[in-house]
Design a protein around this motif. Sequence first.
Motif, PDB file in Angstrom:
ATOM      1  N   TYR A  16       0.829  -1.199   0.000  1.00 46.06           N
ATOM      2  CA  TYR A  16       0.000   0.000   0.000  1.00 46.06           C
ATOM      3  C   TYR A  16       0.869   1.256   0.000  1.00 46.06           C
ATOM      4  O   TYR A  16       0.608   2.219  -0.737  1.00 46.06           O
ATOM      5  N   THR A  24       1.324   5.149  -2.464  1.00 51.19           N
ATOM      6  CA  THR A  24       1.105   6.512  -1.972  1.00 51.19           C
ATOM      7  C   THR A  24       1.817   7.561  -2.814  1.00 51.19           C
ATOM      8  O   THR A  24       1.585   8.747  -2.637  1.00 51.19           O
ATOM      9  N   LEU A  77      -8.124   3.188   3.015  1.00 50.79           N
ATOM     10  CA  LEU A  77      -8.165   1.957   2.233  1.00 50.79           C
ATOM     11  C   LEU A  77      -9.554   1.327   2.229  1.00 50.79           C
ATOM     12  O   LEU A  77     -10.280   1.443   3.210  1.00 50.79           O
ATOM     13  N   GLY A 112     -10.581  -0.798   5.178  1.00 49.41           N
ATOM     14  CA  GLY A 112      -9.522  -0.345   6.080  1.00 49.41           C
ATOM     15  C   GLY A 112      -9.817  -0.635   7.537  1.00 49.41           C
ATOM     16  O   GLY A 112      -8.915  -1.000   8.300  1.00 49.41           O
TER      17      GLY A 112
END
Length: 462
Positions: free
Chosen positions: A201, A205, A310, A313
Amino acid sequence: MSRSNVPDAPSIHGLWATRWVFILAAAGSAIGLGNIWKFPYITGMHGGGAFVLVYLLCVLLVGVPIMIAEILIGRRARVAPINAVTMLARESGISKRWGLMAWLGTIAGILILSYYSVIAGWALHYVLQMASGAFVGADAATATNSFNTLKASPLLMLGWHTVFMAMTIFVVARGVQAGLGRAVTWMMPMLGILLFALVGYAMTTGHFMQGMHFMFDVDFSKITGESVLVALGHSFFTLSLGMCAIMAYGAYMPKQQSIGAATLITAGMDTAFALLAGLAIFPILFAHGLSPDQGPGLMFITLPLAFGGLPLGALFGTLFFVLVILAAWTSSISLAEPFVAWAVEKGVGRVKAAVLIGAVSWFLGIFSLLSFNYLSVDVFAIGGKSIFEAMDFLTTNLLLPVGGLLVAVFVGWGVKETKMMKELGMNNQALYIAWRIAIRVIAPLAILAILLNFLGVLGTAR
Ligand code: TRP
């Protein structure tokens, strides 16, 4: 709890069921808040790359040889560290006062446990917070505020600190094998997978390279004598060295297991977890424009931010903090084990010993948690640090390296070499010589130089 299928004389506390259980237990002890919570924040506070490099060198040149030495002492003596060191000293005809070294370590463990449990308590709080969906779509301000609110509530922290300490006592009281041996087997791989996912992840970014540069570009102008000491101290902290925890675990290690291999696997896994945690956390931090020198709150601010953005998340964030707690749990028990094993050998019941030491540590922890609010640095400072900071600094950066230094001198120069060599059973002569040089010369000199350099710097600053 002794196991009849293990072919050598067990300790009175039993033995790890298999070689893998020892490695998992050692890795479980090593991998903990030190990797996920502490390593990123101290790297952030000490400027990144150069600090990481010094830390890696300390792990390799100082940590690994000393871990081998600690396991060696434990397995040869098969008793609690305090008794083990005394016994080996007697066997080699040197002063029984060496036993004090293990006392120092045992006490350091209790001190570390006191604040370790407070931080683990934060993670417990964050499990509920994540699960409640509090961070869905959260921005940097929300995440920071939420952490500050926690720090401002001593009662909330006390509650979670109490829960975590009770969890620790529970497992230690049952005996390390029955509770932990089993649990670590599946928890650690899962934490690894989630950490990898989080790094994945972090790559999305758009700030991943910035994170890489921060962690791996070496700029020595960013570090000081204190940074080097912190890197050394952390190499002990993260590998659970310098306070006899791994020594205690070594006492339960099967005879035929290779100590060198077990050490390398443990240290390798531990380092991988730390680096992965950094690679997950820094890009997220930079993506939200936060600065890396946040201190102890770093993980508790960045991770909610990451998971908040997310899909699913809340679910994965909850799972992640659950695993952080499990990692902390498999570490905290090793902080209590040296004392409890010693007490059991003195004839005290295991349950009683675990409750006693848990209570002492719990009480001490209260001062650390108050230092985030009522007893903050402005109210009560020790050498310019808050109680939590001072406890951490004193134990991690002074007691652990001194403990490690003593272990190195004890094994390298004190005990009779022939006895130790047999226990080590290292077949590769070159590796053996390398270890010997490291434990007699490199590790002690490095620790001494770093400690003296730090004291010298302090001296000139005043
Ligand atoms: N290594 C653990 C961590 O990184 C903490 C820990 C467990 C520890 N046992 C120890 C630190 C013994 C120093 C000594 O979280």
